[in-house]
Motif scaffolding. Structure first.
Motif, mmCIF file in Angstrom:
data_model
loop_
_atom_site.group_PDB
_atom_site.id
_atom_site.type_symbol
_atom_site.label_atom_id
_atom_site.label_comp_id
_atom_site.label_asym_id
_atom_site.label_seq_id
_atom_site.Cartn_x
_atom_site.Cartn_y
_atom_site.Cartn_z
ATOM 1 N N VAL D 430 26.618 -32.068 -17.325
ATOM 2 C CA VAL D 430 27.456 -32.800 -16.425
ATOM 3 C C VAL D 430 28.740 -33.664 -17.040
ATOM 4 N N ASN D 431 29.843 -33.314 -16.731
ATOM 5 C CA ASN D 431 30.942 -33.802 -17.591
ATOM 6 C C ASN D 431 31.358 -35.237 -16.874
ATOM 7 N N VAL D 432 31.572 -35.029 -15.702
ATOM 8 C CA VAL D 432 31.882 -36.382 -15.122
ATOM 9 C C VAL D 432 30.855 -36.570 -13.764
ATOM 10 N N LYS D 456 23.536 -39.248 -20.802
ATOM 11 C CA LYS D 456 23.784 -37.949 -21.348
ATOM 12 C C LYS D 456 25.330 -37.594 -20.917
ATOM 13 N N ILE D 457 25.717 -38.082 -19.759
ATOM 14 C CA ILE D 457 26.916 -37.814 -19.170
ATOM 15 C C ILE D 457 28.060 -38.559 -19.783
ATOM 16 N N PRO D 458 29.149 -37.705 -20.116
ATOM 17 C CA PRO D 458 30.180 -38.218 -20.989
ATOM 18 C C PRO D 458 31.187 -39.219 -20.257
ATOM 19 N N LEU D 459 31.270 -38.940 -18.955
ATOM 20 C CA LEU D 459 32.380 -39.715 -17.966
ATOM 21 C C LEU D 459 31.628 -40.190 -16.882
ATOM 22 N N PHE D 466 30.218 -54.405 -7.943
ATOM 23 C CA PHE D 466 29.334 -55.393 -8.493
ATOM 24 C C PHE D 466 28.944 -54.910 -9.955
ATOM 25 N N MET D 467 28.409 -55.972 -10.785
ATOM 26 C CA MET D 467 28.148 -55.573 -11.973
ATOM 27 C C MET D 467 26.554 -55.312 -11.730
ATOM 28 N N ASP D 468 26.160 -54.144 -11.371
ATOM 29 C CA ASP D 468 24.774 -53.841 -11.134
ATOM 30 C C ASP D 468 24.336 -52.999 -11.934
ATOM 31 N N GLU D 469 23.121 -52.369 -11.916
ATOM 32 C CA GLU D 469 22.272 -51.828 -13.036
ATOM 33 C C GLU D 469 23.140 -50.450 -13.250
ATOM 34 N N THR D 470 23.763 -49.887 -12.195
ATOM 35 C CA THR D 470 24.459 -48.635 -12.455
ATOM 36 C C THR D 470 25.651 -48.911 -13.138
ATOM 37 N N SER D 471 26.368 -49.960 -12.969
ATOM 38 C CA SER D 471 27.606 -50.364 -13.591
ATOM 39 C C SER D 471 27.459 -50.421 -15.201
ATOM 40 N N LEU D 472 26.185 -51.078 -15.440
ATOM 41 C CA LEU D 472 25.899 -51.292 -17.036
ATOM 42 C C LEU D 472 25.923 -49.679 -17.587
ATOM 43 N N PHE D 473 25.518 -48.985 -17.061
ATOM 44 C CA PHE D 473 25.664 -47.668 -17.580
ATOM 45 C C PHE D 473 26.653 -46.532 -17.392
ATOM 46 N N SER D 474 27.705 -47.283 -16.920
ATOM 47 C CA SER D 474 29.102 -46.534 -16.589
ATOM 48 C C SER D 474 29.934 -46.587 -17.732
#
Lengths: 411, 258, 190, 776
Positions: D430-432, D456-459, D466-474
Motif C-alpha cells: 500500500v502506498n497511500v 510499512k506504508i510510505p504515505l 487531535f494528536m491521537d495514537e494514529t497521528s503519531l504514526f502518520s
C-alpha cells in the motif's frame, strides 16, 4: 557564658549542654518550618485532609493544647480569685505553659485555614451565631491577657529587672494581676466551652451532637470541665519532667499534691458527667437521629473502633482519676506522673474523637468509613509546635525565676 | 434545644426533584454542571475526596447477592436546606440562605476554616485543596457568569444562581419581578436526557415541582437530621428509599397505606 | 545606664509616632494615591462626553449605553460603535486622529479603564437599579457623563481594583439598607 | 544623639503611629483582595445563541450554543432536536474541552524523524495538498491506484459517501470503515434483502429483550435512548429484560436482569424461539404469508435448543427461559435488540440472525414498535459515478482486507485483516493511506499490528483534529475542523426508526489553521482531474450539502422541525418548506425528519422473510441461525474476560475530555491503574481483596490492573472497561489505565470472517505488594 542572665541563687547546667539541647530543638523546628513553608506556598494539598476530613491532626492539636493550656487560667483562678496562696509557687510555670499552648493554637490556626491572608474576616465579618466566632474572639483576647500575665515573669529576668522602669512596671503589673486573672478566667470559660459547643451544635453529626442548656449544648460545659481537669495535670507533668531532667527540686511536694488533689477531684466530677452524657447520647440522641451506637464505631478494633471509647473513659479516664484522687497513689512520685500523663492523653483522645471521628462516621446509610492519617507535613508542623513549646520552657526555666522555692529547696 | 435557622421564604422557593427511577447514572448532569460552573480539573482526579465536584452520583446497591443485586443512582448536589447547619456555623458570614431558598457561598469572603464542611452531612461542600487548573486553552471556554474560585476556599452547588440572575434581568426588562415556570432551571436539570431532574418554584401551584413533591414516593436525604433539604427524591422502590435515608418506619407505613 | 539616658523624655517616641503616622497616611491612604501601592493611568483615548452629547453631535446616552434584549447592560461601547461615525475623522482634533490611527484602522478594541469596575465575583444588575428601583445614573457614576476629559484612573497595584470611583460592598449595603432592598449574598455575588 | 533608649522609643512610637494610619488596615484589605485575581476568569460580553449538532462518537445531539462575544462557553441540548429532545450526553456536553483543549492540531504537519515518535514540523497547507495530490496523481498514472487506501471512521452520512465515491472514481477498492458493525446489515440483507437503514422503534415497543446491548450507555444514539427510557417509563410501562453477564447501568435500569454466560446470546435467542414455536405462540399470519424456511428453522430449533440444553449453555434457568418467552410472545409489540456494548463489540452473523428471528416470529417487522427498514438520503443521494479505464480496472482488484473475496464473500469490511495483511505483506503493498475520523492505532484489537502496518506504508495521511495514537504514526496530518467550526451533515444515526437530515453550520471561526476534510477530498479530486474531477464536481462541502438538501426537498416528504415535539415518531409529517432556499434557511435551526417513511419490503430471492437464507445456501454456508461457541475452555486461563463499555468513556476516534475523566467513578480508575471487576466469590477463590494489584493474563498479553469486587459481576468472569490506556493525548488522558484492545482475543466467524472479541480466556495473578500503598 550566659551567667549574667541566669537568675541569682540557682544553678543551671553548662551552657554547652544547654546549647546542644537548643540546637537539637532548632533542628526539629527547622524541619517543621520547612513543612509550614510547603503548606503556605503550595496550599493545603500538602496535608492528608480531604473533603470528608476538613479537620485533621491540626485541629486535634489545637483543641488539645487549648484544653491543656487550661492550667493557666484555672491555677490563676485558684491563686488570685480563691486566694490559695500556696499556688504562687507554681503559677509562673502554669502561666508560661498556658501561654505556649495558646500561642501554638493560634499558629496552628494560621496554618489550618485555606486563606490565611483573609484570616481577619472572622473578626470583621463575624457571624455571631457561629461558635467558631466566639472561639476566635475569646482565644485572641485571652492570648493578649496571657501575654500581659507572662510579661511580668519575663521582666523578672535579672538583666531586665535592673532597669528601674521595667522593675516598677512589672511590680505594678503584679499588683493588678488578679484583674487580668479574672478577665482571663471569664474568657477561658467561654472559649473552652465554645470549642465544645462547636461540635455539640452539629445536629447533622449525631456523634458530636448534644442537646443542652439555652444556646449551649452540654459539650460546652463538658469541655470546660475537661479543660480544668487536664490543664493542671499538664502543669504538674511539666514540673515533674523539669525536676527529673534537671535533677533539682523546684516545687515543694505539698504544692504539687494540692494541685493534684484538686485536679483529681475535678477529673472525677468530669468523668461522672461524661458518663451520664455518654449514656444519654447513646440512648436518646442517637436513636432520635436514626443511628445506633454500633454505627458510630468501626467495630471494636477498627481505626475508629469502640476501643477509643474505652481508652478515653477507662484507661485514660478512670485510672488517672483513681490515682489522683487516692492520697496513697498520688504521693508516689511516679504514679503521680503516670496519672497526670494519662489524664492528658484521655483529654487528647476526647478532642481527637470530637474532631476526627465525628467526620469519619458515614452520614449516609450507603456510605463507607474513610480513614484519615496525617501527612508528614502535618506531623512535622505538629512536632515543630511541640518543639517550640519545649524551647520556650527551656529558655524560661534557664533565664527566668519561675520557681520561687527553688533556691531554698536546692541549697 | 435545636439550632434552628429561622427561614422564611418569599414568593419564590426553588426546589429540585430527582426521580431516581428515571436516572440512568449517565453523568450528563455532572458534566453540564462542571461546564456551567467553571469547575477546575486536575490531571489525576481519581482521589474523589479531593476533587471539586458540585454534583456527584452515588451508586447504591440493595446489598443482595448475585444475581439478585440491584443498583440505583442518586445524583447529589447541595441540598439547600431550610435549616442549613453550614450557614449557622460559618464564622465569617460567607454563606447565607436567601428568600428564594438558595444557600449561597461567597468565595472571596471564605477564608477556608472548613467548619461548614464538618457541619454538612451531605458532603455537598468541597474545598479547593489546589489552585484551580483548567486544561491549557480551555480557559477560553470559561463562563463569565460564574466566578472561578481560588485555592483554600469552600465551594458548592449554587442551584446555578447566576441563571436566576440572568432570568431575572430579562424579566425585569419586561417589567416583571417574578419568573415563570421553566425560566430559571439549573444546568443539570436542563441537561438530564431522561428528564429525571425537575427544578422550579414550589410555591407556584402550577409548577411541575409543586406537584411532584406531593408524591407519596417523595423523600429527602437524611430527613432525621432535621435539615429540611430543598432537594426531593422520588423512587417507587422501597429498598432505594430505605438506603437513601436514615429511613424511619412511620414513613414506610404511610406509603404502604396509600 | 547614664543619667542622660534616663532623662531622655518622650522626644524619640513622638518623632517615631509622627513619622510613621505621616508615612502611613501618605503612602497608604488612597487620597494621595502615590506609588508604590497606587498607580494612576490615563484613558487610552481622551473621550469627550460633553462634545458627543452636545447639540451639534447630538448623541444621546442611550446610543451607547443601553439594555440588551436579554436584560443585560451594554456597558462601554465597543469599537464597532465608534466606527459608525469615526471611520473617517469628523473634526480637526489631533486626539481623534490619533484614535483613528491607533484603533480604528487596525481594528483594535480600545482597552478602556472602567472606573466602576466590579470584581469578577460580583453581579451588578443595571436593569434592577434603573427599571425597578428607578435610580439615576448619576447616583453611582457621578458627573462622569458630563466630563470633557476622562478623569485620571487611580488603582491599587496589589488588589488591582480602581479607587475613588468604584463602589465597595459597604456602600452597596448601605444603599440596600436604606431602600429595604434584598441583601442576601447571592443578590450581588456570583 | 540616638541612645538605645531613644531608639526603642522611636520604634514604639513608630509602631503606635502606624496603627493610627491606614497602613495596616489598608494592607490587610488589599492582601485579601489580591487573592481574587489568582484565578483565570472569563471576560464578560454580549451573549448570543446558535444551533449546532454534535456527532462525536455515537452521539447525534442537537445543540444550543451559548456564546459570549462570539466565544463559545456552553453547549446545551436543543429542544428542537427530535431525537434527544433537549437532553445532552456527557461527551457532547464536555466536547468544548476538546474544542479548546491542548490536543488540537493547529495546522498542517509533516513528520520528521521516526514514525511513532510524534515529531512533526509545520507545513503550509498549499504545499501539503500539492504533495498529496501529486502523489495520488502519480500512482494513478502508473496503474497503482489500488494501492491507495481510505479508512473512514465515521461510517455514515454524506462525508462517508464522499470518501467512498472518491475511492470509486479514483480507482481503488480499498475503502474501509472502522469500527463497523458488519453483522447487522448482513443479517438484514440475507433475511430481508434490504440494503439500507434498520431502525428499532423502541419508543413504541411494549416489551424489550436486550441481548447484551448496553442500551442506555451508548448503544445506538445515547440521548435518543435516554429520551426513549423516559418515554417508556412515563408511558406504557414497557418491560425491559437485559441479558448480560454484568450488572451494567442498562441492566440496573432494566426491569429484569438475567446474567448470561458471555457469548451465548444466540443460544438463548434460539431457546426462546423453541418455547414460542413449541407452544405455537408465534404470529401465524406473518409466518405463513411472509416468511420462508420456517419449517427448517422449526425443526432445527426443536431439535437443538431445548430449554434444558440452553440452560446448560447460557446459564439461564429453564423456568426463566419459559417465562420470558411467554411474556415476550404475549406482548403486543415485543422487540428483540442486539449489538453488544455500545453496538461496537461485534456480534457474529448467526447471532444477529438468531435474535432477529425472534422479531420475525412475532411478525414485528416493518411496523410501529418493531424493527423497521428504510432508505436514507445519504444512501440514495449519490448519482452514478462516471468510471474511466483506471477506475473500471480497479473494480476487479481484490481488496487488501480480503472482504468480498472468494474467501469472505459476504462482508464489506474486515479491518482486522487489513492491518494483518499489510504487516505480513500478504497482498500488494500500500502506498497511500488516508484516515478520516478514525484512530485504528488505538481502537482495533491488537493495535500494535496496525502500528506495524502504518510503518510499512510510505504515505499515511491523517485528517485527525487531535494528536491521537494514529497521528503519531502518520506522515502527513491535515487537521480537520472541529465540528463547531465546520459545515456538517446530520444524517440518520444507527437504529433510529425514521430518517433525518440536517445541516450543522459553523458556530465559531476556526480556532486554528484547519481545513474541512470534505473540502480537501473535493480539492484533491479537482487536482487529479479527468473522470475523478467530474465525479466530484462540488466546489466545497457546503455546496455538496446544499445539493443534498435540494434532493431532500424534491422528495416532498417529511417536515422540518420548528417547535419542540414530544413524540416525533407519532406525528403526521407534512412538508413545511416552500422552496429549496426556504428549506436551506430552516435547516439552520431545525432538522428535517420523516416519521412516515416508506418501509422497505422484503427483497430476498423468495420475496419473503428468510429464516433459511437462500443466499447462504448458494454459498454452501449454514443457512439457518445457529449458536457457535466463540471460545473453548483453557485450563491455563480459567476465567473469562469480557470488555464492557461506559457512557463516561468515549471509546473510538474521540477520546475522553478532561471533565469525563473527572467524572469517572473511583471503581474504574485509581491514579493510573485500571480496575477489573470480579465477583467476590472469584476474588476469594483467587485470594485477592478489593483494590489489590493483579496481573491480568490472556493468551495475547498481560497487564497490571487492580481488582474491584462487584456483586453484579458473574462469578468466573472478569470485566474490563474499553476506552482507557491511551498512549497519546494530554496528561489528562495519557497513560491512564490500560488499553483493553491490547489483550483481547480476536475470533473470526468461520463463515463470514467477522471478528469479535467478546470473550477472552484470562487469568488473574496476584502481585505481591511492594512498599506502601497510597491512601484512598
Amino acid at each position: 557564658m550566659d551567667a549574667a542572665l541566669i537568675p541569682p541563687g540557682v544553678k543551671r547546667c553548662d551552657f554547652k549542654i544547654f546549647l546542644g539541647w537548643i540546637l537539637f530543638l532548632l533542628a526539629i523546628i527547622g524541619w517543621g518550618a520547612y513543612a509550614v513553608f510547603l503548606v503556605w506556598y503550595k496550599a493545603l494539598n500538602q496535608t492528608n485532609m480531604n473533603n470528608y476530613f476538613g479537620f485533621g491532626i491540626w485541629i486535634t492539636l489545637d483543641l488539645s493544647v487549648i484544653a491543656l493550656g487550661g492550667g493557666a487560667f484555672f491555677t490563676a483562678f485558684l491563686r488570685y480569685i480563691l486566694g490559695i496562696d500556696k499556688l504562687k509557687n507554681i503559677i509562673s510555670l502554669a502561666t508560661i505553659v498556658g501561654w505556649i499552648c495558646y500561642a501554638s493554637a493560634l499558629l496552628v490556626l494560621g496554618l489550618d485555614v485555606g486563606q490565611p491572608l483573609r484570616g481577619w474576616h472572622i473578626f470583621w465579618y463575624a457571624n455571631v451565631h457561629s461558635m467558631l466566632t466566639e472561639v476566635a474572639f475569646c482565644i485572641t483576647t485571652y492570648f493578649i491577657v496571657l501575654c500581659i500575665e507572662v510579661l511580668p515573669i519575663v521582666l523578672e529576668n535579672v538583666q531586665l529587672a535592673k532597669n528601674r522602669f521595667i522593675h516598677l512596671f512589672s511590680h505594678n503589673l503584679h499588683e493588678y494581676m488578679y484583674v487580668f486573672a479574672a478577665v482571663g478566667v471569664f474568657l477561658s470559660f467561654f472559649h473552652q466551652g465554645s470549642l465544645g459547643g462547636m461540635y455539640g451544635v452539629l445536629h447533622t453529626r449525631p456523634f458530636a451532637y448534644r442537646t443542652g442548656f439555652f444556646i449551649w449544648p452540654w459539650t460546652f460545659f463538658i469541655f470546660i470541665l475537661s479543660a480544668i481537669a487536664s490543664g493542671p495535670a499538664l502543669t504538674l507533668l511539666v514540673t515533674w519532667i523539669l525536676q527529673k531532667v534537671t535533677g533539682r527540686r523546684l516545687v515543694t511536694k505539698d504544692v504539687i499534691l494540692l494541685l493534684a488533689k484538686i485536679t483529681g477531684s475535678i477529673l472525677c466530677f468530669y468523668l461522672i458527667v461524661k458518663f451520664i452524657d455518654t449514656w444519654y447520647w447513646a440512648t436518646h440522641i442517637l436513636p432520635e437521629k436514626g443511628m445506633t451506637l454500633k454505627e458510630c464505631y468501626q467495630g471494636w478494633f477498627g481505626p475508629y473502633g469502640l476501643w477509643l471509647l474505652f481508652a478515653e473513659l477507662g484507661v485514660f479516664g478512670i485510672i488517672p482519676a483513681i490515682i489522683l484522687i487516692t492520697p496513697r497513689f498520688r504521693e508516689n512520685e511516679w504514679l503521680l506522673a503516670v496519672g497526670c500523663l494519662f489524664d492528658c492523653v484521655g483529654i487528647i483522645i476526647n478532642r481527637f474523637v470530637f474532631t476526627v471521628q465525628t467526620l469519619a462516621i458515614p452520614t449516609y446509610p450507603f456510605d463507607k468509613w474513610v480513614v484519615y492519617s496525617p501527612s508528614w507535613q502535618e506531623w512535622a508542623s505538629t512536632i515543630m509546635i511541640i518543639a517550640i513549646g519545649a524551647l520556650v520552657i527551656s529558655l524560661a526555666y534557664r533565664y527566668l525565676p519561675l520557681f520561687p522555692q527553688e533556691p531554698e529547696l536546692n541549697p | 434545644m435545636k439550632h434552628e435557622h429561622k427561614y422564611k421564604s418569599g414568593p419564590e422557593k426553588y426546589v429540585m426533584v430527582i426521580d431516581i427511577d428515571k436516572c440512568t447514572g449517565c453523568g450528563a448532569c455532572v458534566i453540564a454542571c462542571a461546564v456551567e460552573n467553571n469547575l477546575p480539573v486536575r490531571t489525576d482526579e481519581t482521589r474523589k475526596l479531593l476533587s471539586v465536584d458540585w454534583l456527584v452520583i452515588y451508586k447504591i446497591t440493595n446489598g443482595k447477592p448475585f444475581p439478585k443485586t440491584r443498583i440505583a443512582y442518586i445524583p447529589r448536589g447541595c441540598m439547600h436546606c431550610d435549616n442549613p447547619m453550614c450557614v449557622h456555623v460559618c464564622p465569617a458570614s460567607a454563606t447565607d440562605k436567601d428568600d428564594k431558598g438558595v444557600v449561597s457561598q461567597i468565595y472571596p469572603r471564605c477564608f477556608g476554616c472548613r467548619y461548614c464542611m464538618a457541619a454538612c452531612p451531605y458532603h455537598a461542600r468541597v474545598f479547593n485543596w489546589w489552585d484551580p487548573t483548567f486544561p491549557k486553552g480551555t480557559e477560553r471556554g470559561l463562563n463569565p457568569d460564574v466566578s472561578t474560585r481560588m485555592r483554600g476556599v469552600v465551594e458548592k452547588c449554587s442551584f446555578c444562581n447566576h441563571r436566576y440572575q440572568r432570568a431575572k434581568e430579562k424579566a425585569m426588562l419586561e417589567g416583571r419581578t417574578t419568573l415563570r415556570d421553566g425560566e430559571y432551571i439549573t444546568a443539570c436539570a436542563e441537561a438530564c436526557p431522561t428528564g429525571a431532574i425537575t427544578f422550579g418554584n414550589v410555591k407556584d401551584p402550577n409548577s411541575k415541582v409543586s406537584k411532584l413533591v406531593k408524591s407519596p414516593y417523595a423523600f429527602r436525604l437524611l430527613e432525621k437530621f432535621g435539615t429540611e433539604p430543598s432537594v426531593y427524591y422520588i423512587s417507587r422502590q422501597e429498598w432505594v428509599r430505605r438506603e437513601a435515608d436514615r429511613y424511619f418506619e412511620e414513613k414506610a407505613k404511610k406509603i404502604s397505606k396509600e | 545606664m547614664s543619667e542622660e539616658e534616663k532623662k531622655g523624655g518622650w522626644g524619640a517616641f513622638i518623632l517615631g509616632f509622627i513619622l510613621a503616622f505621616l508615612v502611613g497616611w501618605y503612602f497608604f491612604s488612597n487620597w494621595f494615591a502615590v506609588p508604590p501601592l497606587y498607580g494612576k493611568l490615563e484613558q487610552p483615548v481622551a473621550f469627550d462626553h460633553v462634545k458627543h452629547t452636545s447639540e451639534d453631535v447630538g448623541c444621546s446616552c442611550e446610543d451607547c449605553h443601553y439594555f440588551r434584549d436579554d436584560g443585560t447592560w451594554s456597558g462601554v461601547p465597543r469599537l464597532e460603535k465608534c466606527i459608525e461615525c469615526h471611520e473617517e475623522p469628523q473634526g480637526e482634533s489631533p486626539e481623534e486622529r490619533k484614535f483613528i490611527e491607533e484603533y480604528v484602522e487596525p481594528g483594535k478594541e480600545i482597552p478602556w479603564l472602567i472606573y466602576s469596575r466590579q470584581p469578577k465575583n460580583v453581579f451588578f444588575s443595571h436593569v434592577a437599579h434603573i427599571k425597578i428601583a428607578n435610580m439615576r445614573c448619576e447616583e453611582c457614576h457621578g458627573k462622569l457623563g458630563h466630563t470633557r476629559k476622562p478623569p485620571v484612573y487611580v488603582y491599587s497595584r496589589v488588589s488591582r481594583y480602581p479607587q475613588h470611583t468604584v463602589m465597595v460592598m459597604e456602600e452597596c449595603i448601605d444603599c440596600h439598607n436604606k431602600h429595604k432592598a434584598k441583601k442576601y449574598c447571592f443578590t450581588c455575588h456570583k | 544623639m540616638l541612645t538605645r533608649r531613644g531608639f526603642l522609643q522611636f520604634i514604639v512610637g513608630g509602631a503606635i503611629g502606624t496603627l493610627f494610619s491606614p497602613l495596616p488596615w489598608r494592607m490587610a484589605d488589599e492582601l485579601a483582595l489580591c487573592t481574587q485575581w489568582w484565578t483565570p476568569q472569563g471576560p464578560k460580553g454580549r451573549e448570543s445563541w446558535d444551533y449546532s449538532w454534535c456527532q462525536l462518537g455515537s452521539d447525534v445531539v442537537g445543540l444550543k450554543v451559548r456564546k459570549i462575544d462570539g466565544r463559545i462557553v456552553k453547549l446545551e441540548g436543543s429542544p428542537l432536536d427530535p431525537i434527544g429532545r433537549g437532553g445532552i450526553s456527557p461527551l457532547s456536553a464536555s466536547s468544548l474541552q476538546l474544542f479548546y483543549g491542548p490536543t488540537r492540531i493547529r495546522g498542517a504537519k509533516k513528520r520528521v524523524g521516526q514514525k511513532g515518535k510524534g515529531k512533526f514540523e509545520d507545513i503550509e497547507w498549499s504545499s501539503a495538498l500539492k504533495m498529496l495530490t501529486s502523489k495520488l496523481k502519480e500512482l494513478r498514472e502508473t496503474g497503482q491506484s489500488h494501492t491507495v487506501v481510505c479508512i473512514d471512521g465515521r461510517g455514515r452520512g454524506i462525508m462517508s459517501g464522499l470518501i467512498r465515491r472518491f475511492c470509486r472514481a479514483y480507482g481503488t477498492p480499498n475503502y474501509i470503515q472502522i469500527p463497523s458493525d458488519e453483522a447487522t446489515p448482513l443479517a438484514i440483507r440475507l433475511m430481508q434483502g434490504h440494503q439500507g437503514r434498520v431502525g428499532f422503534d423502541i419508543e413504541r415497543a411494549d416489551y424489550i429483550l436486550s441481548f447484551g446491548s448496553q442500551l442506555f450507555e451508548g448503544w445506538g444514539t445515547p440521548v435518543r435512548m435516554m429520551a426513549a427510557y423516559r418515554c417508556l417509563k412515563e408511558g406504557q410501562q414497557t418491560k425491559i429484560v437485559q441479558f448480560e453477564p454484568r450488572l451494567s447501568e442498562t441492566a440496573a435500569k432494566a426491569d429484569e436482569w438475567l446474567p448470561i454466560k458471555p457469548g451465548t446470546e444466540a443460544a438463548l435467542a434460539l431457546g426462546l424461539a423453541y418455547v414460542i414455536i413449541k407452544e405455537g405462540l408465534y404470529n401465524k399470519a406473518f409466518i405463513e404469508e411472509r416468511s420462508f424456511g420456517f419449517d427448517a428453522f422449526k425443526d432445527m430449533v426443536l431439535e437443538r435448543y431445548k430449554p434444558e440444553a440452553v440452560e446448560d449453555i447460557t446459564g439461564i434457568a429453564k423456568e426463566d427461559i419459559l417465562r420470558i418467552a411467554h411474556e415476550f410472545a404475549k406482548a403486543k409489540r415485543p422487540i428483540a435488540v442486539w449489538g453488544r456494548g455500545k453496538g461496537d463489540i461485534p456480534s457474529g452473523l448467526y447471532e444477529v440472525m438468531a435474535i432477529h428471528s425472534l422479531n420475525a416470529l412475532m411478525g414485528n417487522i416493518n411496523r410501529g414498535g418493531g424493527v423497521v427498514s428504510f432508505k436514507d438520503i445519504s444512501d440514495t443521494f449519490w448519482p452514478e459515478v462516471p468510471l474511466d479505464e483506471v477506475a473500471k480496472n480497479a473494480q476487479n482488484i481484490e481488496r487488501i482486507d480480503d472482504a468480498g473475496t472468494e474467501r469472505y464473500p459476504l462482508v464489506t469490511n474486515l479491518a482486522h485483516r487489513f492491518a494483518e495483511n499489510i504487516s505480513s505483506d500478504r497482498h500488494y503493498p500500500v502506498n497511500v493511506l488516508m484516515i478520516f475520523e478514525a484512530n485504528p492505532c488505538y481502537c482495533l484489537p491488537h493495535p500494535e499490528i496496525m502500528e506495524k502496518a502504518l510503518k510499512k506504508i510510505p504515505l499515511v495521511v491523517n485528517f485527525s483534529s487531535f494528536m491521537d495514537e494514529t497521528s503519531l504514526f502518520s506522515d502527513l496530518i491535515l487537521p480537520n475542523h472541529f465540528y463547531l467550526e465546520a459545515w456538517e451533515d446530520v444524517t440518520t444515526p444507527p437504529y433510529l426508526q425514521y430518517p433525518i437530515f440536517g445541516v450543522s453550520r459553523p458556530v465559531s471561526r476556526p480556532l486554528y489553521k484547519t481545513q474541512h476534510t470534505g473540502d480537501i477530498f473535493l480539492k484533491v479530486a479537482q487536482g487529479i482531474g479527468g473522470a475523478v474531477a467530474s465525479a466530484l464536481p462540488w466546489g466545497d462541502f457546503k455546496t455538496l450539502l446544499k445539493d443534498v438538501a435540494k434532493r431532500v426537498y424534491e422528495t416532498r416528504e417529511g417536515t422540518i422541525i420548528e417547535n419542540p415535539i414530544s413524540r416525533p415518531w407519532e406525528i403526521k409529517a407534512s412538508p413545511n418548506y416552500g422552496s429549496p432556499d426556504e428549506m436551506w434557511e430552516k435547516l439552520g435551526k431545525g432538522i428535517w425528519f420523516n416519521p412516515n417513511v416508506k418501509f422497505e419490503d422484503f427483497k430476498t430471492p423468495t420475496g419473503k422473510f428468510e429464516f433459511y437464507s437462500k443466499k447462504l445456501e448458494d454459498l454452501k454456508l449454514p443457512a439457518l441461525p445457529q449458536f457457535v461457541p466463540w471460545e473453548e475452555g483453557h485450563s491455563e486461563f480459567p476465567l473469562t474476560l469480557i470488555p464492557y463499555e461506559k457512557l463516561m468513556i468515549a471509546n473510538d476516534y474521540i477520546a475522553n475530555p478532561p471533565y469525563m475523566m473527572k467524572a469517572l467513578e473511583e471503581t474504574v480508575l485509581k491514579h493510573n491503574d485500571i480496575f477489573v471487576e470480579i465477583h467476590p466469590f472469584t476474588a476469594t477463590h483467587l485470594g485477592v481483596n478489593e483494590g489489590d494489584l493483579v496481573l491480568l493474563k490472556t493468551p495475547f498479553g498481560s497487564a497490571r490492573v487492580r481488582v474491584h469486587l462487584y456483586e453484579g459481576m458473574m462469578p468466573g468472569v472478569v470485566g474490563i472497561p474499553l476506552g482507557l490506556g491511551h498512549k497519546a493525548y494530554d496528561e489528562y488522558l495519557k497513560g491512564k489505565g490500560i488499553n483493553a484492545y491490547n489483550i483481547v482475543a480476536v475470533r473470526e466467524e468461520k463463515a463470514t470472517g467477522i471478528a469479535t472479541w467478546v470473550v477472552t480466556p484470562a487469568n488473574l495473578i496476584k502481585i505481591k505488594r511492594k512498599g506502601h500503598e497510597t491512601r484512598a
